[in-house]
Design an enzyme around this catalytic site. Structure first.
Site, short mmCIF file in Angstrom:
data_model
loop_
_atom_site.label_atom_id
_atom_site.label_comp_id
_atom_site.label_asym_id
_atom_site.label_seq_id
_atom_site.Cartn_x
_atom_site.Cartn_y
_atom_site.Cartn_z
N HIS A 1 0.75 -1.15 0.06
CA HIS A 1 -0.23 -0.09 0.19
C HIS A 1 0.69 1.26 -0.18
O HIS A 1 2.21 0.99 0.46
CB HIS A 1 -1.16 -0.63 1.61
CG HIS A 1 -0.54 0.00 2.76
ND1 HIS A 1 0.30 -0.85 3.39
CD2 HIS A 1 -0.13 1.32 3.36
CE1 HIS A 1 0.23 -0.39 4.27
NE2 HIS A 1 0.22 0.80 4.39
N TYR B 1 -4.19 -5.73 -2.77
CA TYR B 1 -4.42 -6.35 -2.59
C TYR B 1 -4.43 -8.04 -3.14
O TYR B 1 -5.30 -8.08 -3.59
CB TYR B 1 -5.59 -5.89 -1.17
CG TYR B 1 -6.08 -7.00 -0.44
CD1 TYR B 1 -4.99 -6.81 1.06
CD2 TYR B 1 -6.41 -8.58 -0.28
CE1 TYR B 1 -5.38 -7.34 2.04
CE2 TYR B 1 -6.53 -9.50 0.63
CZ TYR B 1 -5.76 -8.75 2.08
OH TYR B 1 -5.85 -9.63 3.12
N TYR C 1 -17.93 -2.06 -0.24
CA TYR C 1 -17.80 -0.55 -0.60
C TYR C 1 -18.34 -0.41 -1.78
O TYR C 1 -18.14 0.57 -3.01
CB TYR C 1 -16.38 -0.83 -1.43
CG TYR C 1 -15.37 -1.45 -0.69
CD1 TYR C 1 -14.52 -1.02 0.45
CD2 TYR C 1 -13.38 -1.30 -0.75
CE1 TYR C 1 -14.15 -1.41 2.00
CE2 TYR C 1 -12.53 -1.75 0.44
CZ TYR C 1 -13.18 -1.94 0.69
OH TYR C 1 -11.60 -2.48 2.22
#
Length: 545
Positions: free
Chosen positions: A292, A417, A484
């Site tokens: 990330h 991810y 999401y």
């Protein structure tokens, strides 16, 4: 005959007048009528527990705001519920559904309040919130390796109580400890054990659902179609989830982690990212390796504000330090992982480490921190997600990461991810969540900020990033993830007769080919579409039943 006709007309007129009067009274006082109806569901022996909060209650705003995780939705102009119900048991949920139907109010159900678009506590029409904060018990059966989890429990509470009963058991769900089990499980729910055991929804074996008629259903009484639908299709489309029965999974007594920071120019960093995207999804399921990138505002030597990017490569490995270092040096020597980069932690400490509530240098983890439902500091944020099926070219990756330097980012973060592992082995139709084999990794685009007046600026930044990545991610449709939620994908106009056509646009992004099966289930169990929101599963029109 004339008299009879006149009398009949006169009587009908009187009846119509009183019916109209009663309807007008009902419409004019929906809150009053709801409270009157709901009072019959409040137990007479409960004197200290507060179940009902109206806008005149001194605690109304504190209850409303307490689990709003996205500060975009705390302004004075954000629609507020007429009533907040904090049920103690299923009978209060039943009463809320039946009384809301009776007086014409919508329902929003809130577990942890993490809905990215605030749809668990916002409606554009008069509504009631069912806030499940008081229904958060977690009952573990170590012998059968199962647990009953009430929908108001947080993931932190789930992990804590499993660990209290057996340190070698856990559950495959998300990282954030304040996320609620009610919504997280029903939308899919992935986390540190996804590549080992799949999603939270893949490991649900029973549920208690209160349906549109106020009946409490378990797996047997609801039937396999509805049970299939609520595990990844959004439970709020079909009723209110009161509790889940989950299958617990084995975890190692110790795991090995690292989270190494890479300070380098973007062109050099992209070489590492390119290597990562070609191998991370191919590792054995015992290794999770993700990366990330997050912006940090610093002051340089001249006293000027400057944006810098912090880049991390992080792992969770079900094995020892030596094995992990050896594996990384053979498969990804460019990372330069050393023994000193690694930590060996118990599984519960691994969860705490990646929960974001402690820093990397913490040497002692107090697991009671998982029981804290407050969530710490909050911010306004926007989030989008993509699925990647083929490597993104290095030139495009450079541009993607450079967007973190743009002025309107606020605090920006991209998370890459990996998929693979057992996710490749589970059918796309096993549950409504379809994102399985063929996906290399997913990308989260996140922007957060402090000032509400900056909302539009930062939301536009994340939209621009999302638009740029269009050619490099899943296509036809561009897939999305229900947990999401993204209203930019489309909204349903309930006044339109073409609800299905509208919903199909975003529905197939979330659910792929499973969308039509969800529609059939919805048509059967909630044909009048009582449980609805801007992105709910629509029933088919009557002529199509």
């Amino acid at each position: 005959m004339k008299c009879s006709t006149f009398c009949f007309w006169y009587v009908c007129k009187i009846i119509f007048f009183f019916l109209s009067f009663n309807i007008q009274i009902s419409i004019a006082n929906p809150q009053e009528n709801f409270l009157k109806c709901f009072s019959q569901y409040i137990p007479t022996n409960v004197t200290n527990a507060k179940l009902v909060y109206t806008q005149h209650d001194q605690f109304y705003m504190s209850i409303l705001n307490s689990t709003i995780q996205n500060l975009r939705f705390t302004s004075d102009t954000t629609p507020k519920p007429l009533v907040i119900i904090t049920p103690l048991n299923v009978s209060h949920i039943q009463g809320t559904i039946l009384c809301s139907k009776k007086v014409g109010l919508q329902i929003r159900t809130r577990s942890g309040g993490h809905d990215a678009e605030g749809m668990s506590y916002i409606s554009q029409v008069p509504f009631v919130i069912v806030d499940l904060r008081n229904m958060h018990s977690v009952k573990i059966d170590v012998h059968s390796q199962t647990a009953w989890v009430e929908a108001g429990a947080t993931l932190g509470e789930v992990y804590y109580w499993i660990n209290e009963n057996n340190e070698n058991l856990s559950f495959p769900a998300g990282y954030c400890p304040t996320v609620g089990a009610g919504g997280h499980f029903s939308g899919g729910g992935y986390g540190a054990l996804m590549r080992n055991y799949g999603l939270a929804a893949d490991n649900i074996i029973d549920a208690h659902l209160v349906n549109v008629d106020g009946k409490v259903l378990d797996r047997k009484s609801m039937g396999e179609d509805l049970f299939w639908a609520i595990r990844g299709g959004g439970g709020e489309n079909f009723g209110i989830i009161a509790a889940w029965k989950i299958r617990l999974v084995a975890v190692p007594s110790m795991s090995t982690i690292f989270s190494v920071k890479k300070n380098m120019e973007i062109h050099e960093l992209v070489k590492l990212v390119n290597k990562w995207q070609n191998i991370a999804y191919m590792y054995e399921k015992e290794l999770l390796l993700f990366t990330h990138f997050i912006t940090r505002n610093i002051t340089d030597n001249q006293g000027k504000n400057k944006t810098t990017i912090h880049s991390y490569f992080s792992s969770i490995f079900h094995g020892g330090v030596d094995s992990l270092v050896d594996l990384m040096n053979k498969s990804f020597p460019e990372l330069g992982i050393k023994k000193t980069d690694c930590k060996q932690l118990s599984w519960i400490d691994t969860i705490i480490f990646y929960s974001g509530v402690v820093n990397y240098n913490t040497t002692y983890f107090k697991k009671e921190i998982l029981l804290d439902r407050s969530g710490g500091r909050k911010a306004a944020f926007s989030i989008k997600l993509d699925y990647v099926k083929k490597p993104i070219p290095e030139t495009a990756m450079v541009t993607i990461l450079e967007k973190l330097y743009e002025e309107d980012v606020g605090v920006g973060m991209f998370v890459f991810y990996p998929y693979g592992g057992i996710m490749d082995e589970i059918s796309e139709s096993a549950i409504p969540f379809p994102h399985r084999a063929g996906i290399m990794y997913e990308i989260w685009y996140i922007a957060s900020w402090e000032k509400q007046e900056d909302n539009e600026k930062h939301i536009n930044w994340i939209r621009n990033v999302y638009n740029f990545t269009t050619p490099y991610v899943s296509q036809n449709p561009r897939m999305a993830y229900l947990n999401y939620r993204d209203l930019d994908l489309g909204k349903t106009n309930f006044e339109s007769p073409n609800n299905y056509t509208q919903a199909r646009i975003w529905g197939e992004k979330y659910f792929g080919k499973n969308f039509n099966r969800l529609v059939k289930v919805k048509t059967k169990v909630d044909p009048d579409n009582f449980f609805r929101n801007e992105q709910s599963i629509p029933p088919l029109p009557l002529r199509h039943h």
